[in-house]
Design a protein around this motif. Structure first.
Motif, PDB file in Angstrom:
ATOM      1  N   ARG A  21     -18.731  -2.025   0.846  1.00  0.00           N
ATOM      2  CA  ARG A  21     -18.427  -2.276   2.257  1.00  0.00           C
ATOM      3  C   ARG A  21     -16.984  -1.935   2.597  1.00  0.00           C
ATOM      4  NH1 ARG A  21     -20.196  -8.242   3.027  1.00  0.00           N
ATOM      5  NH2 ARG A  21     -18.053  -8.148   3.685  1.00  0.00           N
ATOM      6  N   HIS A  22     -16.097  -2.003   1.631  1.00  0.00           N
ATOM      7  CA  HIS A  22     -14.672  -1.775   1.880  1.00  0.00           C
ATOM      8  C   HIS A  22     -14.187  -0.612   1.035  1.00  0.00           C
ATOM      9  CE1 HIS A  22     -14.612  -5.633   3.949  1.00  0.00           C
ATOM     10  NE2 HIS A  22     -15.225  -6.143   2.908  1.00  0.00           N
ATOM     11  N   GLN A  23     -13.855   0.491   1.678  1.00  0.00           N
ATOM     12  CA  GLN A  23     -13.273   1.630   0.982  1.00  0.00           C
ATOM     13  C   GLN A  23     -11.815   1.691   1.398  1.00  0.00           C
ATOM     14  OE1 GLN A  23     -15.893   4.848   2.189  1.00  0.00           O
ATOM     15  NE2 GLN A  23     -17.016   4.623   0.277  1.00  0.00           N
ATOM     16  N   VAL A  24     -10.921   1.714   0.409  1.00  0.00           N
ATOM     17  CA  VAL A  24      -9.499   1.605   0.712  1.00  0.00           C
ATOM     18  C   VAL A  24      -8.684   2.755   0.146  1.00  0.00           C
ATOM     19  CG1 VAL A  24      -9.527  -0.902   0.943  1.00  0.00           C
ATOM     20  CG2 VAL A  24      -9.110   0.096  -1.292  1.00  0.00           C
ATOM     21  N   SER A  25      -7.621   3.012   0.855  1.00  0.00           N
ATOM     22  CA  SER A  25      -6.619   3.985   0.453  1.00  0.00           C
ATOM     23  C   SER A  25      -5.369   3.195   0.076  1.00  0.00           C
ATOM     24  CB  SER A  25      -6.337   4.916   1.636  1.00  0.00           C
ATOM     25  OG  SER A  25      -5.271   5.768   1.354  1.00  0.00           O
ATOM     26  N   VAL A  26      -4.819   3.456  -1.124  1.00  0.00           N
ATOM     27  CA  VAL A  26      -3.719   2.652  -1.649  1.00  0.00           C
ATOM     28  C   VAL A  26      -2.501   3.527  -1.944  1.00  0.00           C
ATOM     29  CG1 VAL A  26      -2.992   1.074  -3.483  1.00  0.00           C
ATOM     30  CG2 VAL A  26      -5.387   1.097  -2.750  1.00  0.00           C
TER      31      VAL A  26
END
Length: 152
Positions: A21-26
Motif C-alpha cells: 500500500r505504501h511505496q516510498v522514495s528515500v
C-alpha cells in the motif's frame, strides 16, 4: 567522485494483488559509503509487508542533500547524525526550517543518549548507532504509513 547516487528498485515483477500500500522514495545521506550500504541492507526493499522502497537516492554531501530536496520529491529522508563536516542533525534542523513541506526525517544518532539532540534537530524519528535493522525498518515503515507517500 559524485556527491549523489540514485538506486531504483523494479516494482513490476510482483502480482498486482500483492502490491504494498505504501511505496516510498528515500533520500539517504552519509559521508560514509559503508553507513549508506548498511542502511540500505538493513531496510531492504520491503521493510514491512505493506511498505516498499521503490527508490533510494544517496548523497555524500550536505549540499547534494539540499539540492536534491529542493529539486525532487522524497517521501522520507534518512540523515547520518555522525557525518563529517555537516552532521545529519544540524542538516535536519536546517531542512525543517527552510524547506516548505519538508519530508519526514529519520536521523541516525551516535548513541541512544543523543535522543535529545534528535529532538532539537526536529527529526521525526531517531535510530542510534550501532544500527539495529529491526529499529531501522520499523522507523521507515512507521514514517511510510504516517502520511500519504507517493513515490514519484
Amino acid at each position: 567522485m559524485t556527491a549523489s547516487n540514485e538506486i531504483a528498485t523494479d516494482t513490476t515483477g510482483g502480482r498486482a494483488d500483492a502490491a504494498p500500500r505504501h511505496q516510498v522514495s528515500v533520500l539517504l545521506y552519509s559521508d560514509d559509503v559503508t553507513t549508506r550500504d548498511t542502511v540500505r541492507a538493513a531496510v531492504g526493499r520491503r521493510p514491512a509487508k505493506d511498505v516498499e522502497v521503490v527508490r533510494w537516492f544517496e548523497c555524500a554531501t550536505a549540499a547534494a542533500v539540499i539540492s536534491a530536496v529542493e529539486g525532487d520529491h522524497f517521501d522520507m529522508l534518512v540523515l547520518d547524525g555522525e557525518a563529517a563536516k555537516v552532521g545529519g542533525m544540524g542538516l535536519a534542523r536546517q531542512l525543517k526550517n527552510e524547506i516548505f513541506n519538508c519530508p519526514p526525517i529519520i536521523v541516525l544518532t551516535g548513541r541512544p543518549q543523543d535522543s535529545w539532540l534528535a529532538a532539537w534537530s526536529m527529526a521525526d524519528l531517531a535510530v542510534p548507532h550501532p544500527l539495529d535493522p529491526i529499529a531501522l525498518t520499523s522507523a521507515v515503515a512507521l514514517l511510510a504509513r504516517s502520511g500519504v507517500p507517493t513515490a514519484s
